[in-house]
Enzyme design. Structure first.
Site, PDB file in Angstrom:
ATOM      1  N   HIS A  97     -11.975   1.559  -3.125  1.00 33.27           N
ATOM      2  CA  HIS A  97     -12.427   0.243  -2.686  1.00 33.27           C
ATOM      3  C   HIS A  97     -13.819   0.026  -3.286  1.00 33.27           C
ATOM      4  O   HIS A  97     -14.764   0.686  -2.875  1.00 33.27           O
ATOM      5  CB  HIS A  97     -12.511   0.175  -1.174  1.00 33.27           C
ATOM      6  N   ARG A 138       4.168   2.499   2.869  1.00 31.86           N
ATOM      7  CA  ARG A 138       4.923   1.411   3.505  1.00 31.86           C
ATOM      8  C   ARG A 138       6.419   1.543   3.258  1.00 31.86           C
ATOM      9  O   ARG A 138       7.220   1.003   4.014  1.00 31.86           O
ATOM     10  CB  ARG A 138       4.457   0.040   2.984  1.00 31.86           C
ATOM     11  N   ARG A 160      -7.371  10.339   2.039  1.00 28.49           N
ATOM     12  CA  ARG A 160      -6.886   9.322   1.095  1.00 28.49           C
ATOM     13  C   ARG A 160      -7.618   9.412  -0.239  1.00 28.49           C
ATOM     14  O   ARG A 160      -7.199   8.798  -1.222  1.00 28.49           O
ATOM     15  CB  ARG A 160      -7.054   7.921   1.695  1.00 28.49           C
ATOM     16  N   HIS A 169     -12.042  -1.464   9.100  1.00 29.74           N
ATOM     17  CA  HIS A 169     -11.041  -2.244   9.832  1.00 29.74           C
ATOM     18  C   HIS A 169     -11.631  -2.765  11.143  1.00 29.74           C
ATOM     19  O   HIS A 169     -11.258  -3.837  11.622  1.00 29.74           O
ATOM     20  CB  HIS A 169      -9.809  -1.399  10.157  1.00 29.74           C
ATOM     21  N   ASP A 212      -9.907  -6.535  -0.112  1.00 26.87           N
ATOM     22  CA  ASP A 212      -9.208  -5.812   0.937  1.00 26.87           C
ATOM     23  C   ASP A 212      -8.782  -6.868   1.968  1.00 26.87           C
ATOM     24  O   ASP A 212      -9.179  -8.040   1.871  1.00 26.87           O
ATOM     25  CB  ASP A 212     -10.118  -4.745   1.549  1.00 26.87           C
ATOM     26  N   ASP A 268       0.863  -1.189   0.000  1.00 23.31           N
ATOM     27  CA  ASP A 268       0.000   0.000   0.000  1.00 23.31           C
ATOM     28  C   ASP A 268       0.897   1.235   0.000  1.00 23.31           C
ATOM     29  O   ASP A 268       1.324   1.688   1.055  1.00 23.31           O
ATOM     30  CB  ASP A 268      -0.873   0.043   1.266  1.00 23.31           C
TER      31      ASP A 268
END
Length: 594
Positions: free
Chosen positions: A229, A137, A198, A241, A314, A129
């Site tokens: 998404h 990352r 984002r 999440h 995801d 990501d």
């Protein structure tokens, strides 16, 4: 490092013909030959993209070996590949995969070697990501760009394409060939806890244009882009999440809003699309998350939108997909819905065996697995993984974090900073009258391996620009004592810079008390631009959209007058006392003007 000849031999000679042909579908006959030679267990493995701890494929640190044994039942990435024959691996900072570019390159090469040495070995699709902004990352010394909402504030498709091209070149140089970016969600909910900055913005057409530009940049650099998404995560007040969001949009609104960037991405030839763990009753009233929905993934995405690329879930460890079904059912239902890649299940052993058993019991056919494996192998072939699975240290040195790349990131960032309030032309600050600065505010940890924290970065940047700046971190929820300390320190400053982060009542108190000192106060929203609505008395307010160094340095140059504020809001900011009314509309942004 194994030679190309070794790779060709490892794939039974078929790779040679794959490398010659430039189009994926021209290779289907050869790819189907590869699939026909695979065992059922190898086929199941090819569907999984899994995390693994450690900086090395064969010799990770003992703490990472322990974590792998606990969560996966293996010691290393090489052992995981040998046992489960996974088709993909995802890198995370917290899994200690991304220390520095040369180490990442060695890890990638070690993973490829471990897979290609297996019987009928295939190259691994390594992913991560790297959205830029608040989700990254791979940190410094790699080039880090402003995040999506900042790019939306800049509004230039050319900048989005440049971001994708440079970031793609750097990812490919370290062996990462699939990036879970760009975010194609249209953020229409200021309270969205998981998307927010984002997203490129709240206007579907603008988001679509920037998505397609970034896709062109990434894929032109030889890295698979991923629009996420699907079918759209931009209007939720729940983080998938930790919970199970419900999107209440009508089918008509979905067509006009959420679907627009995904349609554009598909027209642009997007390599992969990531699913959302959300309920979308207007598209499927079963109560299942989109990740497990046949009507959404096969009916709409495959059928109506005509998408035949790779569909990746995801993370299967997220609560949104685990609420209704157990971890053994989720991967099976995802495949039945139309998914190709199963990303990061909580237990690879449970998920892998569940898919194997579903085929053995007849719930899934081997032919259904073959469909997904063909799409995955097409993508690997298109990315050149059969021909060139390895990377070199020379390539890392020539490509990652070069001065030209870093300068381009700074230039792009400068076009994103948005000036929302500037009473009595306080900004830009004059070094003669406001030389001594106090920098306070929220100090979240660096989101992407930049130097951080925000107050320190701003203070250092302003000092370099000729001011004398002192940092005093006050946190996201400053206590009364911390507020009092900041107010006392402000008495000795010519002006105060305060960073707000998803503003809280305590942060609001801090800013109000600083304003009450009579010292000039410049507030900088270091995440959501919506913070400005809570602070009507602040004489100057900038939106930086993230607390990464590149955005904070750009904000410092704007404060100092070394750069003009050029960003325009890509989302509306509603009034705090009446959210039905817009305080600052899309497209709003002040300039310094003469």
């Amino acid at each position: 490092m194994p030679s190309r000849r070794t790779v060709l031999a490892a794939t039974a000679g078929v790779a040679a013909s794959l490398a010659i042909s430039g189009t994926a579908h021209a290779n289907d006959k050869q790819l189907r030959t590869l699939i026909s030679r695979m065992t059922l267990e190898e086929k199941v493995g090819q569907l999984f993209v899994m995390r693994v701890y450690g900086h090395s494929a064969t010799a990770p640190d003992q703490t990472d070996i322990d974590a792998n044994l606990k969560e996966i039942g293996v010691r290393t990435a090489a052992e995981m590949i040998a046992r489960y024959r996974v088709g993909g691996i995802i890198y995370f900072t917290w899994a200690h995969n991304t220390r520095d570019p040369h180490q990442i390159a060695d890890l990638s090469n070690g993973i490829q070697k471990a897979s290609l040495r297996q019987p009928r070995g295939l190259p691994v699709l390594v992913s991560t990501d790297q959205e830029h902004g608040i989700v990254c990352r791979v940190g410094e010394p790699a080039t880090l760009f402003p995040g999506a909402m900042a790019i939306g504030a800049g509004g230039a498709r050319k900048d989005a394409r440049t971001l994708g091209r440079i970031a793609g070149q750097e990812l490919r140089a370290i062996g990462i060939r699939q990036n879970y970016s760009p975010v194609a969600d249209v953020n229409v909910n200021p309270a969205n806890p998981v998307i927010g900055v984002r997203s490129f913005g709240s206007e579907a057409g603008a988001v679509a244009g920037l998505v397609t530009a970034e896709v062109a940049g990434y894929q032109g650099a030889g890295v698979a882009a991923t629009a996420k998404h699907f079918p759209g995560h931009g209007d939720t007040a729940v983080d998938s999440h930790y919970g199970f969001p419900v999107i209440t949009h009508s089918r008509e609104l979905w067509e006009k809003l959420d679907a627009v960037p995904f349609r554009a991405a598909i027209r642009a030839g997007i390599d992969s699309i990531m699913t959302a763990h959300i309920q979308f009753p207007a598209l499927d009233d079963s109560g299942d998350p989109a990740t497990l929905s046949h009507p959404i993934l096969t009916g709409i995405l495959r059928g109506e939108l005509g998408y035949d690329g790779v569909v990746v879930t995801d993370s299967l460890g997220m609560e949104g997909v685990r609420t209704k079904y157990g971890d053994d059912r989720v991967p099976v239902l995802a495949l039945k819905a139309g998914v190709d890649q199963l990303l990061n299940p909580p237990s690879l052993n449970i998920a892998w065996n569940a898919v194997l058993k579903a085929v053995q019991d007849g719930e899934l056919t081997e032919a259904r697995l073959d469909e997904s494996i063909l799409r995955i192998l097409r993508l690997k072939a298109r990315l050149g993984l059969f021909e060139e699975p390895y990377v070199s240290h020379g390539g890392v040195t020539r490509t990652v974090g070069t001065p030209a790349h870093l300068a381009e990131a700074d230039r792009i960032a400068e076009r994103t900073t948005t000036l929302l309030v500037n009473e009595k032309r306080l900004l830009p600050l004059n070094r003669r009258t406001h030389r001594k600065l106090l920098v306070v505010g929220a100090d979240p940890a660096s989101p992407s391996g930049t130097t951080g924290p925000p107050t320190g970065v701003l203070a250092a940047a302003l000092t370099e620009l000729g001011f004398t700046a002192t940092a005093l971190p006050t946190g996201t929820a400053p206590s009364a004592a911390t507020v009092a300390q900041a107010v006392a320190a402000a008495q000795d400053a010519d002006a105060v810079i305060v960073g707000t982060y998803n503003i809280t009542a305590a942060q609001k108190t801090l800013v109000e008390q600083l304003v009450a000192t009579g010292r000039p106060v410049v507030a900088v929203a270091i995440r959501n631009p919506y913070d400005v609505a809570q602070l009507p008395a602040v004489p100057a307010y900038l939106a930086a959209y993230s607390w990464t160094d590149v955005e904070l340095r750009a904000a410092a140059r704007v404060i100092a007058g070394k750069a003009a504020p050029r960003g325009k809001l890509p989302v509306p900011v509603q009034r705090a006392d009446d959210p039905a009314k817009v305080l600052y509309p899309v497209g709003y942004g002040l300039s310094y003007g003469r």
